[in-house]
Design a protein around this motif. Structure first.
Motif, mmCIF file in Angstrom:
data_model
loop_
_atom_site.group_PDB
_atom_site.id
_atom_site.type_symbol
_atom_site.label_atom_id
_atom_site.label_comp_id
_atom_site.label_asym_id
_atom_site.label_seq_id
_atom_site.Cartn_x
_atom_site.Cartn_y
_atom_site.Cartn_z
ATOM 1 N N LEU A 211 -40.946 41.391 -13.642
ATOM 2 C CA LEU A 211 -42.520 41.074 -14.132
ATOM 3 C C LEU A 211 -43.418 42.257 -13.938
ATOM 4 C CD1 LEU A 211 -44.557 39.367 -15.670
ATOM 5 C CD2 LEU A 211 -44.789 38.054 -13.527
ATOM 6 N N ARG A 212 -43.313 42.694 -12.569
ATOM 7 C CA ARG A 212 -43.984 43.652 -12.187
ATOM 8 C C ARG A 212 -44.050 45.171 -13.077
ATOM 9 N NH1 ARG A 212 -44.208 42.383 -7.015
ATOM 10 N NH2 ARG A 212 -42.275 43.338 -6.449
ATOM 11 N N ALA A 213 -42.429 45.220 -13.146
ATOM 12 C CA ALA A 213 -42.160 46.415 -13.910
ATOM 13 C C ALA A 213 -42.325 46.441 -15.639
ATOM 14 C CB ALA A 213 -40.577 46.625 -13.934
ATOM 15 N N LEU A 214 -42.415 45.300 -16.000
ATOM 16 C CA LEU A 214 -42.850 44.965 -17.366
ATOM 17 C C LEU A 214 -44.410 45.244 -17.502
ATOM 18 C CD1 LEU A 214 -41.798 43.933 -20.232
ATOM 19 C CD2 LEU A 214 -42.617 41.683 -19.578
ATOM 20 N N THR A 215 -45.240 44.722 -16.377
ATOM 21 C CA THR A 215 -46.733 44.886 -16.393
ATOM 22 C C THR A 215 -47.053 46.341 -16.510
ATOM 23 O OG1 THR A 215 -47.054 42.620 -15.423
ATOM 24 C CG2 THR A 215 -48.758 44.136 -15.371
ATOM 25 N N VAL A 216 -46.408 47.158 -15.494
ATOM 26 C CA VAL A 216 -46.681 48.366 -15.443
ATOM 27 C C VAL A 216 -46.319 49.130 -16.753
ATOM 28 C CG1 VAL A 216 -45.771 50.798 -14.275
ATOM 29 C CG2 VAL A 216 -46.261 48.584 -12.931
ATOM 30 N N LEU A 217 -45.071 49.028 -17.515
ATOM 31 C CA LEU A 217 -44.778 49.184 -18.719
ATOM 32 C C LEU A 217 -45.717 49.186 -19.597
ATOM 33 C CD1 LEU A 217 -42.677 51.033 -20.586
ATOM 34 C CD2 LEU A 217 -41.592 48.734 -20.827
ATOM 35 N N GLN A 218 -46.184 47.919 -19.734
ATOM 36 C CA GLN A 218 -47.208 47.396 -20.767
ATOM 37 C C GLN A 218 -48.532 48.078 -20.333
ATOM 38 O OE1 GLN A 218 -48.130 43.089 -21.193
ATOM 39 N NE2 GLN A 218 -50.372 43.610 -21.045
ATOM 40 N N ASN A 219 -49.074 48.365 -19.318
ATOM 41 C CA ASN A 219 -50.408 49.036 -18.851
ATOM 42 C C ASN A 219 -50.081 50.566 -19.371
ATOM 43 O OD1 ASN A 219 -51.218 46.898 -17.942
ATOM 44 N ND2 ASN A 219 -50.831 47.288 -15.843
ATOM 45 N N GLU A 220 -48.757 51.160 -19.223
ATOM 46 C CA GLU A 220 -48.852 52.400 -19.624
ATOM 47 C C GLU A 220 -48.898 52.567 -21.280
ATOM 48 O OE1 GLU A 220 -48.618 55.158 -17.840
ATOM 49 O OE2 GLU A 220 -48.989 54.010 -16.092
ATOM 50 N N ILE A 221 -48.283 51.766 -21.961
ATOM 51 C CA ILE A 221 -48.354 51.675 -23.345
ATOM 52 C C ILE A 221 -49.690 51.577 -23.649
ATOM 53 C CG2 ILE A 221 -47.568 50.437 -25.276
ATOM 54 C CD1 ILE A 221 -44.755 49.792 -23.812
ATOM 55 N N VAL A 222 -50.305 50.681 -23.380
ATOM 56 C CA VAL A 222 -51.855 50.377 -23.570
ATOM 57 C C VAL A 222 -52.723 51.786 -23.418
ATOM 58 C CG1 VAL A 222 -53.787 49.205 -23.237
ATOM 59 C CG2 VAL A 222 -51.784 47.908 -23.604
ATOM 60 N N ARG A 223 -52.526 52.612 -22.354
ATOM 61 C CA ARG A 223 -52.974 53.692 -21.820
ATOM 62 C C ARG A 223 -52.637 54.770 -22.865
ATOM 63 N NH1 ARG A 223 -52.026 51.787 -16.708
ATOM 64 N NH2 ARG A 223 -53.753 50.844 -15.509
ATOM 65 N N ALA A 224 -51.554 55.063 -23.260
ATOM 66 C CA ALA A 224 -51.031 56.024 -23.795
ATOM 67 C C ALA A 224 -51.113 55.764 -25.341
ATOM 68 C CB ALA A 224 -49.599 56.457 -23.912
ATOM 69 N N MET A 225 -51.657 54.674 -25.878
ATOM 70 C CA MET A 225 -52.041 54.272 -27.216
ATOM 71 C C MET A 225 -52.908 55.161 -27.717
ATOM 72 S SD MET A 225 -52.004 50.261 -27.831
ATOM 73 C CE MET A 225 -52.733 50.514 -29.215
ATOM 74 N N ASN A 242 -59.190 50.132 -23.729
ATOM 75 C CA ASN A 242 -58.287 50.873 -23.382
ATOM 76 C C ASN A 242 -58.754 52.252 -23.324
ATOM 77 O OD1 ASN A 242 -58.256 51.643 -26.081
ATOM 78 N ND2 ASN A 242 -55.911 52.007 -25.994
ATOM 79 N N PRO A 243 -58.274 53.474 -22.825
ATOM 80 C CA PRO A 243 -58.802 54.818 -22.681
ATOM 81 C C PRO A 243 -59.188 55.476 -24.110
ATOM 82 C CG PRO A 243 -57.097 54.664 -21.361
ATOM 83 C CD PRO A 243 -57.153 53.429 -21.929
ATOM 84 N N ALA A 244 -58.339 55.198 -25.202
ATOM 85 C CA ALA A 244 -58.404 55.493 -26.475
ATOM 86 C C ALA A 244 -59.738 55.066 -27.088
ATOM 87 C CB ALA A 244 -57.262 55.119 -27.309
ATOM 88 N N ALA A 245 -60.163 53.502 -26.828
ATOM 89 C CA ALA A 245 -61.544 52.970 -27.272
ATOM 90 C C ALA A 245 -62.433 54.014 -26.528
ATOM 91 C CB ALA A 245 -61.305 51.662 -26.755
#
Length: 539
Positions: A211-225, A242-245
């Motif tokens: 779950l922790r790895a999935l959360t990190v992956l999700q956060n990275e995806i959202v930040r990189a969008m 997110n940073p793009a917003a």
């Protein structure tokens, strides 16, 4: 009182530890910590019980050997607990640390039982506690080891007591049997529970890591969008950006959180769900065109808004449509101009002959009128041809400040222009351009500005500067007379709101600027005035 620290060997097929798997190092560390805390509490309670017992026996003047031994055992327990705490804090946790707990707990229980009455000691239950602790730490193996140690320790205490007895107390033998049976049952039950605890703990640890790895992956995806992403709660308040917003709006995330979603993107809360729509949004970066989709979050507790900045894309599309329109008009204008020029030249020549034949008469006046209007029509036709097929610019390093000053000097001979105050903010800036064509651009812009401010007795300003290394010329007037709905059309050929205007001036200006590889922007409002900004190529 201990949990298994055996190596957790998981097969590639399953992330869940097998039933024989022991606790991982972090899990073992937690169990040892709780065991240490529990031992401290129990030791403190025993010490309190002994102290109360001594207080009750107030007739004794001094401590007995048993009392001294009891308090010595308590002190040893505190020292051992302190050593355990230091090792835990240093992170030195392993199987050895867990196995050491079992003999110490058995010895502590045996010593307490021995000095407090032997087989009939009220603290005989400590043997059971030591078995449970061993099972918690090391599972089935710990329960077996705890059972062996407890049974051996209890048997030695009872054996010592019976060896000094004058006769065999059958009731005592029965109590010893009950105690040993209780130890066996507790060992079986605690071993099973400890094994289940190890297995469940390992499974939970694996899922927690996943779950922790999935959360990190999700956060990275959202930040990189590259797309902006906003979420809102059930009340329509922004809960995440997110940073793009942040980059699109030019506003940091904390400044958006808690605000109404409709304040940031008007109409987003009431937008159709799951459909792509466009909205115009005012931001610190100016007006933006956003393409967005609004989706309810799971459970209906808020909204998810994903959007992109389409401002530049729509500008390019509009520019391409305009270029295509201009190309069609250019071809048509060139054909018409070519067809008109020859008859027009013939008409002008005939009118000149009539004027010379009818010198002094009415026909001369009419013939000269024809000549004058023919010249005006020829000039208009020439303008169409230049728009359709402008000559390529002769690029050379040119001082823009010098071109601006020469153009202003030239226009001051025009009475309509001379009456308008002009501010000059001119810096020495060079660009690769055709000086004659840039002068034509300036003449068109300055004359339009002068005509706009004459009714209101306004003023003009000319700026020459370098913005981020880009040579820039700005012409500003205080009138701000261009309507918002006309801003997108003022560069179209034949579009003009001026009385008697041909609609070719600004179209020619844009054609020249684009031929230089530059760009022209315009903004206008009664409050801020009208600003034309021309950006050219640096040397």
């Amino acid at each position: 009182m201990a949990s298994s620290s055996r190596c957790t060997c998981r097969s590639s097929a399953s992330p869940v530890p097998s039933s024989s798997s022991a606790a991982t190092a972090p899990d073992l560390r937690v169990r040892l910590l709780w065991l240490t805390i529990f031992r401290t509490i129990v030791t403190t309670l025993i010490m309190g019980g002994l102290a109360l017992q001594l207080i009750g026996e107030h007739t004794r003047a001094e401590l007995s050997l048993g009392d001294v031994a009891s308090f010595g055992l308590i002190g040893a327990s505190y020292v051992f607990t302190l050593i355990n705490g230091v090792l835990l804090r240093a992170g030195r946790v392993g199987n050895g640390a867990a196995w050491v707990q079992i003999p110490f707990d058995v010895l502590l229980a045996g010593a307490v039982v021995f000095v407090t009455g032997g087989a009939r000691s009220p603290f005989a239950f400590l043997f059971l506690v030591s078995i449970i602790g061993a099972a918690v730490l090391l599972g089935t193996r710990g329960a077996v080891a705890g059972l062996v140690g407890a049974a051996l320790g209890y048997s030695l205490v009872v054996g010592w007591q019976l060896s000094s007895a004058a006769y065999l107390d059958r009731r005592l033998v029965s109590e010893v049997g009950v105690q040993l049976l209780a130890q066996l049952l507790i060992a079986v039950l605690a071993g099973y529970v400890g094994e289940q605890l190890s297995r469940t703990g390992g499974s939970l640890s694996a899922r927690e890591r996943d779950l922790r790895a999935l959360t990190v992956l999700q956060n990275e995806i959202v930040r990189a969008m590259p797309s902006g992403l906003l979420t809102s709660d059930a009340y329509g308040h922004v809960s995440f950006a997110n940073p793009a917003a942040e980059a699109i709006f030019g506003v940091p995330s904390p400044a958006m959180l808690g605000n109404s979603l409709d304040e940031i993107i008007p109409g987003a809360i009431g937008a159709p769900r799951g459909r792509r729509i466009e909205r115009r949004v005012q931001t610190p970066r100016g007006e933006l065109i956003l393409g967005l989709s609004v989706t309810p979050l799971a459970g209906g507790e808020g909204l998810l808004v994903v959007f992109q900045d389409l401002t530049e894309l729509r500008r390019v599309e509009t520019e391409l449509e305009r270029i295509d329109h201009l190309a069609t008009l250019g071809r048509l204008s060139a054909q018409l101009a070519h067809e008109i020029r020859n008859p027009l030249a013939a008409m002008r020549g005939s009118a000149q002959m009539l004027a010379s034949d009818g010198a002094g008469g009415p026909s001369e006046r009419l013939a000269r009128l024809i000549v004058r209007e023919s010249d005006r029509l020829a000039e208009l036709v020439e303008g169409y041809l230049k728009l359709a097929r402008p000559p390529p610019p002769q690029l050379a390093p040119t001082r823009l400040d010098a071109v601006v000053r020469e153009t202003l000097e030239l226009l001051r001979s025009d009475p309509a222009f001379a009456a308008v105050p002009v501010e000059e903010w001119v810096a020495p800036v060079s660009a690769m351009c055709d000086a004659a064509q840039v002068r034509q651009v300036l003449i068109n812009l300055l004359r339009n500005a002068a005509h706009a401010v004459q009714p209101s007795r306004g003023r003009l300003r000319v700026v020459v500067d370098s913005r981020d290394g880009v040579p820039t010329v700005e012409v500003w007037d205080s009138a701000g007379a261009i309507a918002p709905e006309d801003l997108s059309r003022i560069f179209e050929p034949f579009f003009s709101r001026s009385r008697g205007g041909s609609g070719l001036g600004l179209s020619t200006v844009q054609t020249i600027v684009q031929a230089h590889g530059g760009h022209i922007d315009v903004s206008s409002s009664p409050e801020t005035g009208t600003l034309f900004s021309v950006k050219l190529r640096a040397e």
